[in-house]
Design a protein around this motif. Sequence first.
Motif, short mmCIF file in Angstrom:
data_model
loop_
_atom_site.label_atom_id
_atom_site.label_comp_id
_atom_site.label_asym_id
_atom_site.label_seq_id
_atom_site.Cartn_x
_atom_site.Cartn_y
_atom_site.Cartn_z
N ASN A 1 18.29 21.62 -43.46
CA ASN A 1 18.47 22.49 -42.29
C ASN A 1 18.95 22.16 -41.06
O ASN A 1 18.96 22.91 -40.06
CB ASN A 1 16.88 22.67 -41.72
N ARG A 2 19.65 20.80 -41.23
CA ARG A 2 20.49 20.53 -40.22
C ARG A 2 21.69 21.14 -39.67
O ARG A 2 21.87 21.69 -38.57
CB ARG A 2 21.10 18.99 -40.45
N PRO A 3 22.14 21.80 -40.52
CA PRO A 3 23.33 22.85 -40.13
C PRO A 3 22.92 24.06 -39.41
O PRO A 3 23.37 24.55 -38.24
CB PRO A 3 23.98 23.36 -41.53
N LEU A 4 21.83 24.67 -39.69
CA LEU A 4 20.89 25.59 -39.07
C LEU A 4 20.47 24.96 -37.74
O LEU A 4 20.53 25.93 -36.74
CB LEU A 4 19.78 26.32 -39.88
N LEU A 5 19.97 23.94 -37.49
CA LEU A 5 19.51 23.42 -36.56
C LEU A 5 20.58 23.29 -35.42
O LEU A 5 20.23 23.46 -34.26
CB LEU A 5 18.61 22.13 -36.63
N LEU A 6 21.48 22.69 -36.07
CA LEU A 6 22.94 22.49 -35.00
C LEU A 6 23.28 23.82 -34.59
O LEU A 6 23.68 24.00 -33.32
CB LEU A 6 24.04 21.82 -35.75
N LYS A 7 23.35 24.93 -35.46
CA LYS A 7 23.87 26.13 -34.94
C LYS A 7 22.82 26.65 -33.94
O LYS A 7 23.41 27.30 -32.89
CB LYS A 7 23.93 27.11 -36.41
N LEU A 8 21.71 26.57 -34.10
CA LEU A 8 20.62 27.05 -33.14
C LEU A 8 20.96 26.52 -31.89
O LEU A 8 20.63 26.95 -30.71
CB LEU A 8 19.18 27.20 -33.59
N SER A 9 20.98 25.15 -31.82
CA SER A 9 21.11 24.39 -30.42
C SER A 9 22.65 24.57 -29.88
O SER A 9 22.70 24.23 -28.70
CB SER A 9 20.85 23.03 -30.72
N GLY A 10 23.41 25.21 -30.47
CA GLY A 10 24.70 25.48 -29.84
C GLY A 10 25.80 24.66 -30.32
O GLY A 10 27.04 24.65 -29.84
N GLU A 11 25.39 23.52 -30.88
CA GLU A 11 26.23 22.24 -31.55
C GLU A 11 27.02 22.73 -32.65
O GLU A 11 26.52 23.64 -33.40
CB GLU A 11 25.41 21.14 -31.64
N LYS A 12 27.88 22.18 -32.86
CA LYS A 12 28.63 22.52 -34.18
C LYS A 12 28.58 21.69 -35.39
O LYS A 12 27.95 20.47 -35.26
CB LYS A 12 30.28 22.32 -34.01
#
Length: 180
Positions: A169-180
């Motif tokens: 889920n890390r990519p999704l979490l980074l996307k939701l937080s606005g990070e790449k």
Amino acid sequence: MMIDPIISTSAVLALSVTFASAASHKLRHPGWFRRQVHEYELIPGLMVPVAARALPIAELVIAAGLLWSTSRPYAGVLAFLMISLYTLAIAINLARGRKDIDCGCSGPAMQQPLQPALLARNLLLVIIALVALLPIIDRPLSLHDNFVMIAAGLVMVLLYTATDLWIANRPLLLKLSGEK
């Protein structure tokens, strides 16, 4: 170097559950796993169906072999080699820049793109496999010791599962937080 049987047995239980779980989703979804093996592009196409069938069977053999003291050393070496093989396959594809394929680690319900965090996770599994191979101190085990071994093994499985979920889920979490 000798270790306490609580540490060794906890490691063995965690590895056994991890390998049995990995084999389970591969055997329940053979078509999906065959595609995963093919996507890694590491073996000739004609060998993909054979490898896709052999890998989960080998994982089941390892899971069972870890549970008996007579087969544990062999199963432990096989566990070490299997985890190392999976780690190498991930590393090769990361080096090729192929981060878009699913690692195939957690079944079709939870896709995990290849990423360096999987290498770190597998390194921990390799260490656990090596710990399981260390000779144990010969001492009597109490009922309390048995409880601690089962509880510690369960905690390792839960930590592995939590890590796996975080990596997936890390990519999704980074996307939701606005990070790449």
